[in-house]
Write an enzyme that holds these catalytic residues in place. Structure first.
Site, short mmCIF file in Angstrom:
data_model
loop_
_atom_site.label_atom_id
_atom_site.label_comp_id
_atom_site.label_asym_id
_atom_site.label_seq_id
_atom_site.Cartn_x
_atom_site.Cartn_y
_atom_site.Cartn_z
N CYS A 177 45.66 21.77 -25.03
CA CYS A 177 45.01 23.05 -24.81
C CYS A 177 44.48 23.65 -26.12
CB CYS A 177 45.96 23.99 -24.08
SG CYS A 177 45.18 25.46 -23.36
N HIS A 198 41.14 22.32 -25.27
CA HIS A 198 40.57 23.12 -24.20
C HIS A 198 39.09 23.39 -24.50
CE1 HIS A 198 39.94 26.21 -21.22
NE2 HIS A 198 41.12 25.88 -20.70
#
Length: 459
Positions: A177, A198
């Site tokens: 992420c 991400h």
């Protein structure tokens, strides 16, 4: 292309023009999209407590892994750090999958307390402080993402020293992420590495080394995109630590290898409400932590008010694979309010303990008689069956209990029948939670939440 196994292929550290992502050949989802940074939703009407159950911050007991390594092989040691604002789905899925594989996972707080409130408000309890881990040697350091969790990890000097040493000594380290860009990049640990992260943070990475794959292996470093790619990320770490056969066992045991239909609906009725939905998630020791955290995270991202209630004497609840969560209140206090939806999570021993709660049994009976919504996944549909709440209802459940249900449907992850929703559990929890969001808020909201997870929502 270096291939670790027939289960999936891992991109190499050489930057080709295009790189294919990790692929489960029979995985029931693919995952990609954009970020949404959730904030904890405070329930203005349901947060008052009328009782004061205890919070017992105790050490995690020694657990028997789902897949036991040979007795002559020392367990693989893994460090998973937590900070305020860590993404709970990512952290818990990593912890759960690695423990199932037989790893000795230490969950360490980089804060001054063991209780760490994650990005969607779930209160996780770490096993130790990061300072307790500074002299240890780990086979893997796995950094969950989330904001501001990734920044909290970045600012922890002890964690930086541990991870830098890990990289220098050519041991495995990983991040998902926001963590690759927010945590590892400032530490200088992405040099000459192919990485992903991400979509909202891809701009921070070198265009030459950044790749748009669900996960990326580059030497000792593995990176991934978000909550919706956490299973792929975690299983890739299992294969690197333990090999192909163990990774396949984990996929099979968590239903990741399933090619079931995503969703079926019978006796369709509207779930739309004229107010923000209030959801109750009761918890007991032995709950299935991935299911619980996924449901909490996704429903709160959708802006539902979620109350997590303990049916135990303590607010601290111990999951089936050692994750500890602090509930919002006791079931006795929670029972004073009315909920639009009550969801029971699985875990065999957790489900049995939920069944023994007289207060919860009364709440469920009132929920059904009042025509409000209810759901269960994993082994918990068996509770509803025992309490006579599944009459003339089509349902699904975990393979271990589905044969005990009177009108079960095989081959489908999520079944909606009128005001009841059920699911198989664990790897189907994301689709289950999104199905709840779709029924309560509409498909547009579910699709938006899925994009924030980096999870492909059909339709």
């Amino acid at each position: 292309m270096k291939s670790f196994s027939p289960i999936f292929s891992l991109p190499t550290s050489n930057p080709p023009a295009s790189i294919s992502a990790f692929t489960f050949h029979s995985l029931p989802f693919s995952l990609h999209a954009q970020i949404k940074n959730p904030k904890t939703q405070k329930n203005p009407t349901l947060n008052k407590r009328s009782s004061n159950p205890t919070i017992d911050i105790s050490p995690t007991p020694v657990l028997t892994p789902t897949i036991s390594p040979p007795s002559s092989v020392p367990p693989k040691k893994v460090l998973v750090p937590l900070g305020f604002g860590t993404e709970e789905m990512e952290a818990v899925i990593i912890i759960d999958i690695l423990r199932r594989a037989g790893a000795a996972v230490t969950v360490a707080s980089v804060e001054e307390q063991l209780v760490v409130e994650a990005s969607a408000g779930t209160k996780l309890v770490a096993d130790a402080f990061i300072s307790d881990c500074s002299s240890q040697t780990f086979d893997l350091v796995a950094l969950p993402g989330g904001m501001p969790g990734s920044a909290r990890l970045r600012d922890c000097k002890i964690l930086q020293e541990i991870t830098t040493k890990q990289a220098e000594q050519k041991r495995l380290y990983s991040a998902i992420c926001a963590a690759p860009a927010v945590t590892l990049l400032p530490w200088g640990l992405l040099k000459r590495k192919q990485i992903t992260c991400h979509p909202a943070f891809m701009g921070k990475l070198s265009q030459f080394w950044a790749v748009k794959s669900n996960f990326q292996v580059s030497g000792e470093l593995t990176t991934s995109r978000g909550p919706g790619t956490s299973f792929e990320f975690a299983v890739s770490l299992v294969e690197q630590l333990f090999g192909e056969s163990v990774a396949k066992e984990v996929c099979d045991s968590t239903l990741l290898s399933s090619d079931d239909v995503r969703e079926e609906e019978f006796n369709e009725v509207s779930w739309s409400l004229d107010h923000t939905p209030h959801v109750l998630i009761p918890l007991a020791n032995g709950f299935e932590e991935v299911e619980v955290v996924t449901i909490i995270d996704i429903l709160r991202r959708a802006n539902a008010y979620v109350t997590v209630a303990s049916v135990e004497r303590s607010l601290q609840i111990l999951g089936s694979n050692g994750t500890k969560i602090i509930a919002d209140k006791a079931i006795s206090a929670a029972s004073e309010s009315i909920y639009d939806l009550i969801i029971l999570a699985g875990g065999i021993s957790g489900a049995e303990r939920l069944h023994k709660s007289r207060i919860l049994k009364k709440l469920l009976k009132e929920q059904v008689s009042a025509g409000r919504f209810f759901g269960a996944l994993g082994s918990s549909p068996a509770i509803l069956q025992k309490q006579g709440l599944l009459k003339e209802k089509r349902v699904t459940a975990h393979p271990s209990v589905i044969s005990t249900l009177s009108d079960s449907v095989n081959g489908t992850q999520v079944i909606i029948d009128g005001k009841l929703i059920t699911s198989k559990g664990l790897s189907t929890a994301t689709n289950f939670a999104l199905a709840n969001v779709s029924k309560l808020f509409g498909k547009a909201r579910a699709r938006s939440v899925a994009e924030g997870l980096v999870f492909k929502y059909p339709g």
